[in-house]
Write an enzyme that holds these catalytic residues in place. Sequence first.
Site, short mmCIF file in Angstrom:
data_model
loop_
_atom_site.label_atom_id
_atom_site.label_comp_id
_atom_site.label_asym_id
_atom_site.label_seq_id
_atom_site.Cartn_x
_atom_site.Cartn_y
_atom_site.Cartn_z
CE LYS A 59 -3.89 1.87 2.71
NZ LYS A 59 -4.74 1.64 3.89
CB SER A 102 -8.07 3.53 2.94
OG SER A 102 -7.28 2.98 3.96
CB SER A 115 -8.33 0.81 5.94
OG SER A 115 -9.07 2.00 6.06
#
Lengths: 96, 482
Positions: free
Chosen positions: B79, B154, B178
């Site tokens: 990420k 996210s 997330s």
Amino acid sequence: MPSIDKKTIEHLAELARIKVRPEEEQRLLKDLENILKHFEELRELDIKNTGSVVNTTLAKNVFRDDGSYQNLDCVSTVQAFPDDENGFLKVPPVFE
Amino acid sequence: MLLQDLSLKKLKNALLNKEFSALELTKDYLKEIEERDKKLGSYLSLHKATAIEQAEKVDIAVAGGNDIPFLAGAPFAIKDNILIEGTRVTAASKILENYEASYDATVIKKLKEASAIFLGKTNLDEFAMGSSTENSAFQLTRNPQDPERVPGGSSGGSVAAVAANLALAGLGSDTGGSIRQPAAFCGVVGLRPTYGAVSRFGLIAMASSLDQIGPITKTVEDAAILFKEISGRDVFDATSVNSPGRGYGDELLNPKLENIQKLKIGLPKEYFELGLEKSVETAVNSAIDSLKSLKLEFREISLPHTKYALSCYYIIVPAEVSSNLARFDGIRYSRLTNLKFSNLKEIYLNQRGLGFGGESQRRILLGTFVLSAGYYDAYYRQAQKVRSLIRQDFENALREVDVILTPVTPTTAFKIGERIKDPLSMYMSDIFTIPSSIAGLPAVSIPVKNRGGQLPIGFQLIGNYFREADILGIGQFYENNT
């Protein structure tokens, strides 16, 4: 619920150092109002005598030895600066 | 071996038995990314050259007859809020568009020591704020199961990459769900570790009392392997601790059925009263039935302050966000170069005004509000008290049961554009993941099996502090016996 209006948004934007575009102000105000309305349920809870969460980790009194350490490699840190001079970050003057 | 049949568990033997080389594997993934990621949008940047270099090193070790670490040659999606030295890291924000990381996150250091491969950095909601990845300043990521739908957020990019076999495993971050929510939306496993189990050093901070980096994998077994590698106390993160007791040993990687069967699972009634989509209710019940057939005992429990969790979270998080994002001034890390102001205050106002997206601005302003004089007691202090009540709920319940089972999300993946205009409706998709985050407990999202071609649905197992072995143990038995 506290009344928030355009002046509140302008004050918060000033505090947060964010220039909010005029066309965004209305939307932001409405969003914040809706969110704050949702929070009212929290404010109604009678929990005067409840303690706050102070520590979210098991760690207590995390100390290290009192010595100097080189953690970050200066060269790569300075390289990451958008604008630098002699190893320092170049910033605009703070005082006018 | 086909990419979809591969797992972290199978990788080491496959490499040692020379079924394929690490270089072949990495090149296969890079080829898949080239062919399919334009439509999916999971990667923000690729690290092709270093990935190939890392893979070649693994092959040299294998050829030399040396033993290799478990994760050697494993291609990862990382990420883009986790720092890899010398490479671009943006947090999917314009305000960091040109920033290059000057150090490795501790989790990256650990994966490098384990000879893992980094394929590239994946998309996220800007600064990890959001539940759909639609808040990225750069691109949209689509759900691999249905391109008209969001992957969740996210950590949408790394989840989509793993779900679409564009990476063998991924790292994401979870503050209020997330990792877990997108994992449920895309049909992969996502673990949020106990707060403090994994170092946050090198993770771009969002809400420091809640953030955790965690594994995104295809199987629960892989999540256990990856979690073991990345966990542990780090001197650079004062909130990280080693797991008390025996640490993450054998029970994490080799759970025994007779120990798992002794665990009692609680079903909190408040979670099943909160307005579940029918398909989610049915799916989660099927998972419960499956675990019952494995002779696991269930009990009804109550977590009475559940309904206050959302408000509590959305006061505390913006407050911490407003503090953590204060460092992004358009001077230190990266600058929007087309702006020219000579006055310092004007620089701040404009760099931040143009560099931050809508959700980031909204949360910063909300955080500024709840922390400001006159409102601090009514909102922030109150939320901190509610936080301790929510923790107490869990601690009380975990005296009666060992693990708590809940849905992960109230609905399946929603359509792109459906919720982005209404922040509150977006926040609602995290109602089941937020409470355990507030308490700092470990929680894993596991895909419900046998869904056929339907949209993925996950069920959540929440464990006691540092009892990842319990939730991953139950998960592995579910996975192998359903």
